[in-house]
Enzyme design. Structure first.
Site, mmCIF file in Angstrom:
data_model
loop_
_atom_site.group_PDB
_atom_site.id
_atom_site.type_symbol
_atom_site.label_atom_id
_atom_site.label_comp_id
_atom_site.label_asym_id
_atom_site.label_seq_id
_atom_site.Cartn_x
_atom_site.Cartn_y
_atom_site.Cartn_z
ATOM 1 C CG ASN A 23 -0.284 -0.015 2.520
ATOM 2 O OD1 ASN A 23 0.583 0.816 2.785
ATOM 3 N ND2 ASN A 23 -0.653 -0.946 3.384
ATOM 4 C CB VAL A 32 0.894 -10.593 -0.933
ATOM 5 C CG1 VAL A 32 0.781 -9.245 -1.607
ATOM 6 C CG2 VAL A 32 2.249 -11.198 -1.203
ATOM 7 C CG ASP A 33 1.920 -4.645 2.306
ATOM 8 O OD1 ASP A 33 3.162 -4.731 2.381
ATOM 9 O OD2 ASP A 33 1.302 -3.594 2.539
ATOM 10 C CB SER A 120 -4.402 -4.443 -8.096
ATOM 11 O OG SER A 120 -3.650 -3.308 -7.734
ATOM 12 C CE1 TYR A 124 -5.398 -1.656 -1.695
ATOM 13 C CE2 TYR A 124 -3.796 -1.323 -3.421
ATOM 14 C CZ TYR A 124 -4.194 -1.152 -2.117
ATOM 15 O OH TYR A 124 -3.402 -0.447 -1.241
#
Length: 170
Positions: A23, A32-33, A120, A124
């Site tokens: 982000n 995943v972040d 994304s 997202y």
């Protein structure tokens, strides 16, 4: 350049660099972040904080590179994908920029093997079929692709894996 397709967890991939669907804060998040930040450890967060202190947030479509901390990769390339707001050329262009800018950073850092998640397509909400087309086309059309030995598309879910499988003709 060869393209490999894997269904699995990108944090376990042995590559020169893995790409994080980050982000704009670069401070970790969900999906995943969050997994990359958790498994990679404090070194990744410290590097992201240093980048933020120097340049501010990371804009959509841009990419930055950090250590991979405790991960089996050497680097993490953090890129900020677009939030899907409906059919728009701008969303598609920004997603293509994520892949292109990640590949440029890879070359600048002598990365030969790079692994991408499905940028994304989680929270997202970018349509998975459109995102797969953009990812594969951008990688295949990358101007300096001969400087990358292998691109690995790492799909966390079955739907993305099947879409990539079809589009790669496997």
């Amino acid at each position: 350049m060869t393209i490999e397709l894997i269904k699995g967890d990108i944090t376990t991939i042995k590559a020169d660099a893995i790409v994080n669907a980050a982000n704009s804060s670069l401070l970790g998040g969900g999906g995943v972040d969050g997994a990359i930040h958790r498994k990679g450890g404090k070194a990744i967060l410290a590097a992201c904080v240093a980048i933020r202190n120097k340049q501010g947030q990371c804009k959509t479509g841009n990419a930055v590179i950090t250590t991979a901390g405790n991960l089996p990769a050497k680097y993490v390339i953090h890129t900020v994908g677009p939030v899907w707001t409906g059919e728009s050329e701008q969303n598609s262009a920004l997603l293509a920029d994520c892949y292109r800018n990640s590949l440029i950073l890879a070359i600048e850092n002598d990365v030969k093997i790079i692994a991408f998640p499905n940028i994304s397509t989680g929270i997202y909400h970018f349509p998975k079929d459109k995102a797969a087309d953009i990812a594969i086309n951008t990688v295949n059309n990358f101007a300096q692709k001969e400087r990358i030995e292998k691109v690995i598309f790492v799909c966390f879910d079955e739907e993305n894996y099947d879409l990539y499988l079809q589009r790669l003709g496997r």
